[in-house]
Design an enzyme around this catalytic site. Structure first.
Site, PDB file in Angstrom:
ATOM      1  N   HIS A 205       4.840 -17.678 -60.072  1.00  0.00           N
ATOM      2  CA  HIS A 205       4.938 -17.509 -58.620  1.00  0.00           C
ATOM      3  C   HIS A 205       4.779 -16.032 -58.267  1.00  0.00           C
ATOM      4  O   HIS A 205       5.300 -15.166 -58.980  1.00  0.00           O
ATOM      5  CB  HIS A 205       6.296 -18.033 -58.139  1.00  0.00           C
ATOM      6  CG  HIS A 205       6.382 -18.107 -56.652  1.00  0.00           C
ATOM      7  ND1 HIS A 205       6.642 -16.991 -55.873  1.00  0.00           N
ATOM      8  CD2 HIS A 205       6.202 -19.142 -55.801  1.00  0.00           C
ATOM      9  CE1 HIS A 205       6.626 -17.353 -54.598  1.00  0.00           C
ATOM     10  NE2 HIS A 205       6.367 -18.647 -54.532  1.00  0.00           N
ATOM     11  N   ARG A 248       1.311 -19.323 -55.212  1.00  0.00           N
ATOM     12  CA  ARG A 248       1.125 -20.110 -56.444  1.00  0.00           C
ATOM     13  C   ARG A 248      -0.014 -21.108 -56.259  1.00  0.00           C
ATOM     14  O   ARG A 248      -0.471 -21.348 -55.121  1.00  0.00           O
ATOM     15  CB  ARG A 248       2.403 -20.814 -56.857  1.00  0.00           C
ATOM     16  CG  ARG A 248       3.115 -21.534 -55.737  1.00  0.00           C
ATOM     17  CD  ARG A 248       4.420 -22.121 -56.224  1.00  0.00           C
ATOM     18  NE  ARG A 248       5.300 -22.414 -55.108  1.00  0.00           N
ATOM     19  CZ  ARG A 248       6.191 -23.385 -55.109  1.00  0.00           C
ATOM     20  NH1 ARG A 248       6.340 -24.161 -56.153  1.00  0.00           N
ATOM     21  NH2 ARG A 248       6.964 -23.573 -54.051  1.00  0.00           N
ATOM     22  N   LYS A 251      -0.996 -23.674 -53.224  1.00  0.00           N
ATOM     23  CA  LYS A 251      -0.112 -23.482 -52.072  1.00  0.00           C
ATOM     24  C   LYS A 251      -0.825 -22.644 -50.996  1.00  0.00           C
ATOM     25  O   LYS A 251      -1.965 -22.233 -51.162  1.00  0.00           O
ATOM     26  CB  LYS A 251       1.219 -22.850 -52.507  1.00  0.00           C
ATOM     27  CG  LYS A 251       2.024 -23.684 -53.465  1.00  0.00           C
ATOM     28  CD  LYS A 251       2.752 -24.898 -52.889  1.00  0.00           C
ATOM     29  CE  LYS A 251       3.507 -24.741 -51.652  1.00  0.00           C
ATOM     30  NZ  LYS A 251       4.926 -25.053 -51.740  1.00  0.00           N
ATOM     31  N   ASP A 254      -0.002 -16.693 -47.208  1.00  0.00           N
ATOM     32  CA  ASP A 254       1.199 -16.208 -46.521  1.00  0.00           C
ATOM     33  C   ASP A 254       1.162 -14.672 -46.581  1.00  0.00           C
ATOM     34  O   ASP A 254       0.974 -14.098 -47.661  1.00  0.00           O
ATOM     35  CB  ASP A 254       2.432 -16.776 -47.248  1.00  0.00           C
ATOM     36  CG  ASP A 254       3.765 -16.263 -46.721  1.00  0.00           C
ATOM     37  OD1 ASP A 254       3.791 -15.215 -46.058  1.00  0.00           O
ATOM     38  OD2 ASP A 254       4.798 -16.905 -47.003  1.00  0.00           O
ATOM     39  N   CYS A 256       3.356 -12.371 -46.639  1.00  0.00           N
ATOM     40  CA  CYS A 256       4.275 -11.589 -47.495  1.00  0.00           C
ATOM     41  C   CYS A 256       3.714 -11.385 -48.898  1.00  0.00           C
ATOM     42  O   CYS A 256       4.053 -10.413 -49.577  1.00  0.00           O
ATOM     43  CB  CYS A 256       5.669 -12.200 -47.544  1.00  0.00           C
ATOM     44  SG  CYS A 256       5.780 -13.792 -48.367  1.00  0.00           S
ATOM     45  N   TYR A 257       2.799 -12.298 -49.328  1.00  0.00           N
ATOM     46  CA  TYR A 257       2.218 -12.122 -50.672  1.00  0.00           C
ATOM     47  C   TYR A 257       1.223 -10.960 -50.705  1.00  0.00           C
ATOM     48  O   TYR A 257       0.778 -10.565 -51.781  1.00  0.00           O
ATOM     49  CB  TYR A 257       1.574 -13.426 -51.165  1.00  0.00           C
ATOM     50  CG  TYR A 257       2.587 -14.534 -51.301  1.00  0.00           C
ATOM     51  CD1 TYR A 257       3.718 -14.359 -52.088  1.00  0.00           C
ATOM     52  CD2 TYR A 257       2.439 -15.745 -50.625  1.00  0.00           C
ATOM     53  CE1 TYR A 257       4.685 -15.356 -52.193  1.00  0.00           C
ATOM     54  CE2 TYR A 257       3.392 -16.745 -50.722  1.00  0.00           C
ATOM     55  CZ  TYR A 257       4.512 -16.537 -51.506  1.00  0.00           C
ATOM     56  OH  TYR A 257       5.467 -17.519 -51.607  1.00  0.00           O
ATOM     57  N   ASP A 307       3.951 -14.727 -41.446  1.00  0.00           N
ATOM     58  CA  ASP A 307       3.469 -15.461 -42.630  1.00  0.00           C
ATOM     59  C   ASP A 307       2.035 -15.931 -42.358  1.00  0.00           C
ATOM     60  O   ASP A 307       1.069 -15.547 -43.027  1.00  0.00           O
ATOM     61  CB  ASP A 307       4.487 -16.604 -42.836  1.00  0.00           C
ATOM     62  CG  ASP A 307       4.038 -17.776 -43.655  1.00  0.00           C
ATOM     63  OD1 ASP A 307       2.848 -17.894 -43.953  1.00  0.00           O
ATOM     64  OD2 ASP A 307       4.891 -18.624 -44.001  1.00  0.00           O
ATOM     65  N   ASP A 314       8.581 -12.121 -38.083  1.00  0.00           N
ATOM     66  CA  ASP A 314       9.981 -11.875 -38.442  1.00  0.00           C
ATOM     67  C   ASP A 314      10.046 -10.572 -39.217  1.00  0.00           C
ATOM     68  O   ASP A 314       9.017 -10.021 -39.606  1.00  0.00           O
ATOM     69  CB  ASP A 314      10.554 -13.058 -39.249  1.00  0.00           C
ATOM     70  CG  ASP A 314       9.772 -13.308 -40.525  1.00  0.00           C
ATOM     71  OD1 ASP A 314       9.798 -12.437 -41.400  1.00  0.00           O
ATOM     72  OD2 ASP A 314       9.103 -14.370 -40.639  1.00  0.00           O
ATOM     73  N   HIS A 317       8.561 -10.641 -42.946  1.00  0.00           N
ATOM     74  CA  HIS A 317       7.095 -10.597 -43.050  1.00  0.00           C
ATOM     75  C   HIS A 317       6.529  -9.296 -42.483  1.00  0.00           C
ATOM     76  O   HIS A 317       5.496  -8.810 -42.955  1.00  0.00           O
ATOM     77  CB  HIS A 317       6.470 -11.839 -42.388  1.00  0.00           C
ATOM     78  CG  HIS A 317       6.670 -13.067 -43.226  1.00  0.00           C
ATOM     79  ND1 HIS A 317       7.733 -13.903 -43.054  1.00  0.00           N
ATOM     80  CD2 HIS A 317       5.970 -13.535 -44.299  1.00  0.00           C
ATOM     81  CE1 HIS A 317       7.681 -14.871 -43.962  1.00  0.00           C
ATOM     82  NE2 HIS A 317       6.621 -14.667 -44.726  1.00  0.00           N
TER      83      HIS A 317
HETATM   84  C1  LIG Z   1      13.163  -8.327 -54.677  1.00  0.00           C
HETATM   85  C2  LIG Z   1      13.192  -9.775 -54.383  1.00  0.00           C
HETATM   86  C3  LIG Z   1      14.483 -10.435 -54.225  1.00  0.00           C
HETATM   87  C4  LIG Z   1      12.022 -10.436 -54.266  1.00  0.00           C
HETATM   88  C5  LIG Z   1      11.871 -11.851 -53.891  1.00  0.00           C
HETATM   89  C6  LIG Z   1      10.563 -12.336 -54.406  1.00  0.00           C
HETATM   90  C7  LIG Z   1      10.195 -13.691 -53.894  1.00  0.00           C
HETATM   91  C8  LIG Z   1       9.480 -13.731 -52.571  1.00  0.00           C
HETATM   92  C9  LIG Z   1      10.431 -14.781 -54.604  1.00  0.00           C
HETATM   93  C10 LIG Z   1       9.954 -16.099 -54.165  1.00  0.00           C
HETATM   94  C11 LIG Z   1      10.951 -17.177 -54.329  1.00  0.00           C
HETATM   95  C12 LIG Z   1      10.399 -18.571 -54.100  1.00  0.00           C
HETATM   96  C13 LIG Z   1      10.859 -19.649 -54.985  1.00  0.00           C
HETATM   97  C14 LIG Z   1       9.531 -18.818 -53.168  1.00  0.00           C
HETATM   98  C15 LIG Z   1       8.932 -20.184 -52.950  1.00  0.00           C
HETATM   99  O1  LIG Z   1       9.073 -20.484 -51.660  1.00  0.00           O
HETATM  100  P1  LIG Z   1       8.114 -21.547 -50.958  1.00  0.00           P
HETATM  101  O2  LIG Z   1       7.967 -22.782 -51.795  1.00  0.00           O
HETATM  102  O3  LIG Z   1       8.645 -21.725 -49.573  1.00  0.00           O
HETATM  103  O4  LIG Z   1       6.770 -20.731 -50.855  1.00  0.00           O
HETATM  104  P2  LIG Z   1       5.287 -21.019 -51.440  1.00  0.00           P
HETATM  105  O5  LIG Z   1       4.849 -22.337 -50.895  1.00  0.00           O
HETATM  106  O6  LIG Z   1       4.493 -19.873 -50.897  1.00  0.00           O
HETATM  107  O7  LIG Z   1       5.402 -20.992 -52.939  1.00  0.00           O
HETATM  108 ZN   LIG Z   2       6.198 -15.365 -46.720  1.00  0.00          ZN
END
Ligand SMILES: CC(C)=CCC/C(C)=C/CC/C(C)=C/COP(=O)(O)OP(=O)(O)O
Ligand SMILES: [Zn+2]
Length: 377
Positions: A205, A248, A251, A254, A256-257, A307, A314, A317
């Protein structure tokens, strides 16, 4: 014959229907004034529905301060307020709590310490009880080298990164006994896909990849990873039609990535924490297209970043989209322990942003005062 879409396919189609037309629109510039207004607004009294974020107070302070800092707009009055709020989040073991009167948590501690670093004066540094905090970190360490987020909590790449990052800002070298076996544990998080997961044998991820890679880099162990496989996986995160990054496989894009994935590209390209000579400086993905995704699709009409449309902006993001933009505004390279920063080919559209430290996630250079303060105590 009607083919029924899977839920994943339906969500991809729904996203493409909203995002693709925005990419066709007239190019948009970064709306500096609107984003600054948004950040100022977030400093006023917040509506009651923000109470769900009560356990994320330390994080909200960090997202706010860091967004202002990377836009070079962080002033003394905001720092003073932040110091007073952070003082109330101090816990009995040297860690920081998510919200007032709550339990200490490694991730809130990370957010609080970075915020203190952003404030950057002795009054702020004095909020950290170094020895106590390090003792607490030791108490959270597992036999395999990983760390728990608190005594009852989970252990994953986020907590390992938070501990390594904070301890490093307090002056601990990568070979310190606190990190015994941590590098080995983190490297086990690399999966068959090439990215890194939160724990060994889980799914790769972007968020966990950033955390694990940044911690591995601080521990000087990047060359222990399968780098070609990691680069390939990171490249696959850029959506070929919508240009943003996903976190990932299969998916959605977004904003933030732009940092979690973009920052991972940046660490590899900079050569930080990689003892081998084989560093190919330069980003392999299409940063111009990422810029287009952020500018056309992530900017809210009244400021702040998001996002994806039609979501609202927010603070989280806003912060990580800004860091993503900052990561493509400059070329970053480490040489003899010094950062060499040059404007990138996209700099002219982004010259209002400061360069970001690829590991500490704050404007580059702001770590120095904290490092020298804690070296002397
Ligand atoms: C320093 C620190 C604490 C950093 C955090 C890093 C971070 C963003 C980790 C992701 C955690 C996670 C399981 C997201 C999946 O969310 P989702 O299933 O809603 O998102 P997706 O569909 O994009 O995978
Ligand atoms: Zn995000």
């Amino acid at each position: 014959m009607m083919v029924e879409l899977t839920q994943t396919q339906a969500l991809q189609e729904e996203t493409a229907l909203v995002v693709a037309p925005l990419l066709q629109n007239r190019p948009k510039l970064f709306n500096f004034n609107k984003h600054y207004d948004y950040l100022k607004k977030m400093l006023e009294s917040l509506p009651s529905y923000f109470s769900v974020l009560d356990a994320s107070k330390a994080w909200m302070i960090y997202w706010e301060l860091n967004s202002l800092a990377v836009m070079n707009k962080l002033d003394g009055a905001v720092k003073t307020r932040a110091i007073s709020s952070l003082r109330q989040l101090r816990g009995v073991n040297g860690g920081f709590c998510g919200g007032n009167g709550q339990q200490e948590h490694v991730l809130s501690t990370y957010a609080a310490v970075l915020s203190i670093c952003l404030c950057g004066d002795d009054e702020a540094f004095a909020l950290i009880e170094k020895e106590k905090l390090l003792r607490w970190f030791y108490s959270l360490k597992n036999y395999d080298g990983s760390f728990r987020v608190n005594h009852e909590g989970e252990s994953d790449a986020r907590s390992a990164y938070a501990v390594v990052c904070v301890a490093s800002l307090l002056g601990l070298p990568g070979d310190h006994d606190l990190f015994k076996d941590t590098l080995e544990w983190l490297c086990k998080c690399q999966t068959y896909e090439g990215g890194l997961a939160g724990v060994p044998y889980a799914e790769a991820h972007g968020g966990y990849t950033y955390c694990a890679l940044a911690a591995i880099a601080l521990l000087q162990g990047v060359h222990n990873l399968d780098i070609p496989r990691l680069v390939k996986w990171l490249l696959q995160r850029q959506d070929s039609a919508l240009f943003g990054f996903s976190g990932r496989t299969n998916k959605l894009v977004d904003g933030c990535y732009s940092w979690w994935v973009g920052g991972s590209h940046l660490i590899l390209a900079s050569g930080f924490g990689n003892r081998s000579e084989n560093v190919t400086h330069g980003l392999f993905y299409n940063s111009e297209k990422l810029l287009k995704y952020i500018l056309q699709c992530c900017q809210g009409a009244s400021g702040g970043l998001r996002d994806k449309p039609p979501k609202r902006p927010d603070q989280y993001h806003t912060c990580y989209c800004l860091l993503g933009l900052s990561s493509i505004a400059y070329d970053y390279r480490i040489q003899d322990n010094h950062w060499l920063i040059e404007p990138s080919c996209l700099y002219s559209s982004l010259d209002f942003l400061l360069p970001t430290h690829p590991i500490y996630c704050i404007p580059l250079g702001l770590e120095k005062k904290m490092l020298s303060y804690f070296k002397s105590i």
